[in-house]
Scaffold this motif. Structure first.
Motif, PDB file in Angstrom:
ATOM      1  N   ASP A   1      95.469  50.813  18.331  1.00 22.99           N
ATOM      2  CA  ASP A   1      95.604  50.224  19.664  1.00 22.99           C
ATOM      3  C   ASP A   1      94.676  50.852  20.695  1.00 22.99           C
ATOM      4  O   ASP A   1      94.215  50.174  21.613  1.00 22.99           O
ATOM      5  N   TYR A   2      94.413  52.164  20.554  1.00 22.92           N
ATOM      6  CA  TYR A   2      93.601  52.883  21.541  1.00 22.92           C
ATOM      7  C   TYR A   2      92.725  53.900  20.839  1.00 22.92           C
ATOM      8  O   TYR A   2      93.094  54.439  19.793  1.00 22.92           O
ATOM      9  N   ILE A   3      91.574  54.190  21.458  1.00 19.70           N
ATOM     10  CA  ILE A   3      90.747  55.317  21.037  1.00 19.70           C
ATOM     11  C   ILE A   3      90.520  56.193  22.256  1.00 19.70           C
ATOM     12  O   ILE A   3      90.215  55.692  23.343  1.00 19.70           O
ATOM     13  N   LEU A   4      90.715  57.494  22.077  1.00 15.56           N
ATOM     14  CA  LEU A   4      90.552  58.469  23.146  1.00 15.56           C
ATOM     15  C   LEU A   4      89.384  59.378  22.809  1.00 15.56           C
ATOM     16  O   LEU A   4      89.296  59.889  21.686  1.00 15.56           O
ATOM     17  N   LYS A   5      88.510  59.570  23.766  1.00 20.05           N
ATOM     18  CA  LYS A   5      87.434  60.554  23.616  1.00 20.05           C
ATOM     19  C   LYS A   5      87.887  61.794  24.379  1.00 20.05           C
ATOM     20  O   LYS A   5      88.156  61.736  25.578  1.00 20.05           O
ATOM     21  N   ILE A   6      87.966  62.898  23.653  1.00 21.46           N
ATOM     22  CA  ILE A   6      88.497  64.135  24.210  1.00 21.46           C
ATOM     23  C   ILE A   6      87.434  65.226  24.084  1.00 21.46           C
ATOM     24  O   ILE A   6      86.874  65.423  23.001  1.00 21.46           O
ATOM     25  N   VAL A   7      87.150  65.927  25.181  1.00 22.73           N
ATOM     26  CA  VAL A   7      86.189  67.034  25.146  1.00 22.73           C
ATOM     27  C   VAL A   7      86.961  68.347  25.256  1.00 22.73           C
ATOM     28  O   VAL A   7      87.888  68.474  26.047  1.00 22.73           O
ATOM     29  N   LEU A   8      86.555  69.308  24.419  1.00 21.43           N
ATOM     30  CA  LEU A   8      87.332  70.536  24.275  1.00 21.43           C
ATOM     31  C   LEU A   8      86.439  71.770  24.177  1.00 21.43           C
ATOM     32  O   LEU A   8      85.295  71.678  23.730  1.00 21.43           O
ATOM     33  N   PRO A   9      87.000  72.946  24.512  1.00 18.44           N
ATOM     34  CA  PRO A   9      86.241  74.174  24.340  1.00 18.44           C
ATOM     35  C   PRO A   9      86.067  74.537  22.862  1.00 18.44           C
ATOM     36  O   PRO A   9      85.062  75.123  22.469  1.00 18.44           O
ATOM     37  N   ARG A  10      87.058  74.173  22.045  1.00 21.68           N
ATOM     38  CA  ARG A  10      86.992  74.410  20.600  1.00 21.68           C
ATOM     39  C   ARG A  10      87.997  73.465  19.937  1.00 21.68           C
ATOM     40  O   ARG A  10      88.933  72.985  20.581  1.00 21.68           O
ATOM     41  N   VAL A  11      87.844  73.219  18.673  1.00 19.02           N
ATOM     42  CA  VAL A  11      88.668  72.235  17.973  1.00 19.02           C
ATOM     43  C   VAL A  11      90.154  72.597  18.014  1.00 19.02           C
ATOM     44  O   VAL A  11      91.009  71.727  18.074  1.00 19.02           O
ATOM     45  N   GLU A  12      90.466  73.882  17.993  1.00 19.40           N
ATOM     46  CA  GLU A  12      91.867  74.304  18.009  1.00 19.40           C
ATOM     47  C   GLU A  12      92.595  73.855  19.282  1.00 19.40           C
ATOM     48  O   GLU A  12      93.816  73.736  19.292  1.00 19.40           O
ATOM     49  N   HIS A  13      91.874  73.608  20.329  1.00 19.39           N
ATOM     50  CA  HIS A  13      92.478  73.189  21.596  1.00 19.39           C
ATOM     51  C   HIS A  13      93.008  71.744  21.523  1.00 19.39           C
ATOM     52  O   HIS A  13      93.802  71.339  22.360  1.00 19.39           O
ATOM     53  N   TYR A  14      92.604  71.008  20.504  1.00 21.16           N
ATOM     54  CA  TYR A  14      93.109  69.642  20.345  1.00 21.16           C
ATOM     55  C   TYR A  14      94.631  69.619  20.265  1.00 21.16           C
ATOM     56  O   TYR A  14      95.283  68.728  20.807  1.00 21.16           O
ATOM     57  N   ASP A  15      95.221  70.615  19.621  1.00 19.40           N
ATOM     58  CA  ASP A  15      96.676  70.660  19.485  1.00 19.40           C
ATOM     59  C   ASP A  15      97.362  70.733  20.850  1.00 19.40           C
ATOM     60  O   ASP A  15      98.418  70.130  21.050  1.00 19.40           O
ATOM     61  N   VAL A  16      96.775  71.420  21.792  1.00 22.30           N
ATOM     62  CA  VAL A  16      97.320  71.504  23.152  1.00 22.30           C
ATOM     63  C   VAL A  16      97.337  70.116  23.790  1.00 22.30           C
ATOM     64  O   VAL A  16      98.337  69.708  24.402  1.00 22.30           O
ATOM     65  N   ILE A  17      96.254  69.384  23.625  1.00 24.98           N
ATOM     66  CA  ILE A  17      96.152  68.044  24.206  1.00 24.98           C
ATOM     67  C   ILE A  17      97.115  67.095  23.497  1.00 24.98           C
ATOM     68  O   ILE A  17      97.830  66.317  24.143  1.00 24.98           O
ATOM     69  N   TYR A  18      97.157  67.161  22.186  1.00 22.32           N
ATOM     70  CA  TYR A  18      98.075  66.321  21.410  1.00 22.32           C
ATOM     71  C   TYR A  18      99.517  66.520  21.872  1.00 22.32           C
ATOM     72  O   TYR A  18     100.242  65.560  22.136  1.00 22.32           O
ATOM     73  N   LYS A  19      99.928  67.769  21.994  1.00 26.94           N
ATOM     74  CA  LYS A  19     101.295  68.058  22.432  1.00 26.94           C
ATOM     75  C   LYS A  19     101.546  67.587  23.864  1.00 26.94           C
ATOM     76  O   LYS A  19     102.639  67.127  24.185  1.00 26.94           O
ATOM     77  N   ALA A  20     100.541  67.691  24.713  1.00 21.38           N
ATOM     78  CA  ALA A  20     100.696  67.228  26.098  1.00 21.38           C
ATOM     79  C   ALA A  20     100.931  65.726  26.158  1.00 21.38           C
ATOM     80  O   ALA A  20     101.655  65.234  27.037  1.00 21.38           O
ATOM     81  N   ILE A  21     100.349  65.000  25.224  1.00 23.19           N
ATOM     82  CA  ILE A  21     100.533  63.542  25.174  1.00 23.19           C
ATOM     83  C   ILE A  21     101.900  63.195  24.597  1.00 23.19           C
ATOM     84  O   ILE A  21     102.684  62.488  25.227  1.00 23.19           O
ATOM     85  N   VAL A  22     102.186  63.693  23.388  1.00 19.40           N
ATOM     86  CA  VAL A  22     103.419  63.277  22.698  1.00 19.40           C
ATOM     87  C   VAL A  22     104.677  63.824  23.361  1.00 19.40           C
ATOM     88  O   VAL A  22     105.768  63.299  23.147  1.00 19.40           O
ATOM     89  N   ARG A  23     104.545  64.853  24.161  1.00 15.39           N
ATOM     90  CA  ARG A  23     105.681  65.376  24.918  1.00 15.39           C
ATOM     91  C   ARG A  23     106.122  64.373  25.990  1.00 15.39           C
ATOM     92  O   ARG A  23     107.270  64.340  26.378  1.00 15.39           O
TER      93      ARG A  23
END
Length: 154
Positions: A104-126
């Motif tokens: 349904d959607y594609i998100l382009k996410i820019v991060l300091p490092r790949v491990e930071h993706y989990d922070v963003i993922y949790k911020a969304i699903v929370r």
């Protein structure tokens, strides 16, 4: 109706919006005042939405790009508005598109490092329920740019 000079002005300003009007005028063979009037008209007519500075992502500490594909079981207007608010509140999400097809959607996410993706993922699903999220890490950017082809402008 745009002419070739208008298109040339648009192309030059997409390349470098900080160019002096005199430089643009010289490149499109107009006087400075005529060029200035054209730029003002292009802004008033909505061809030029805004002027921005593009930052070097590596210099500011955001070298990593992740694309997240999202499926949802919800398509009601209230869910979509909630989703808009969630993604608007996360500055690392720099672009989002609603898609046809499997996701349904594609998100382009820019991060300091790949491990930071989990922070963003949790911020969304929370904050909002999603059916499925799958992410891909960009290994290399082959083409990137904000400039639009001006030949289609009328």
């Amino acid at each position: 109706m745009l002419d070739d000079r208008d298109r040339a002005i648009l192309a030059l300003m997409q390349e470098d919006a900080g160019l002096a009007i005199g430089v643009i005028a010289e490149k499109v063979h107009l006087s400075t005042s005529a060029c200035s009037r054209r730029i003002q008209r292009l802004e008033e007519e909505g061809y030029i939405v805004r002027r921005v500075a593009l930052l070097d992502r590596t210099q500011i500490g955001l070298p990593t790009t992740v694309f997240a594909l999202v499926r949802t079981a919800h398509h009601a207007d209230d869910w979509i508005e909630s989703f808009r608010r969630v993604i608007a509140d996360i500055p690392e999400i720099v672009e989002v598109h609603r898609l046809t097809g499997t996701y349904d959607y594609i998100l382009k996410i820019v991060l300091p490092r790949v491990e930071h993706y989990d922070v963003i993922y949790k911020a969304i699903v929370r904050r909002i329920e999603l059916f499925e999220v799958t992410a891909s890490i960009s290994m290399e950017t082959l083409k990137s740019g904000q400039a639009l082809p001006v030949g289609y402008a009328r």
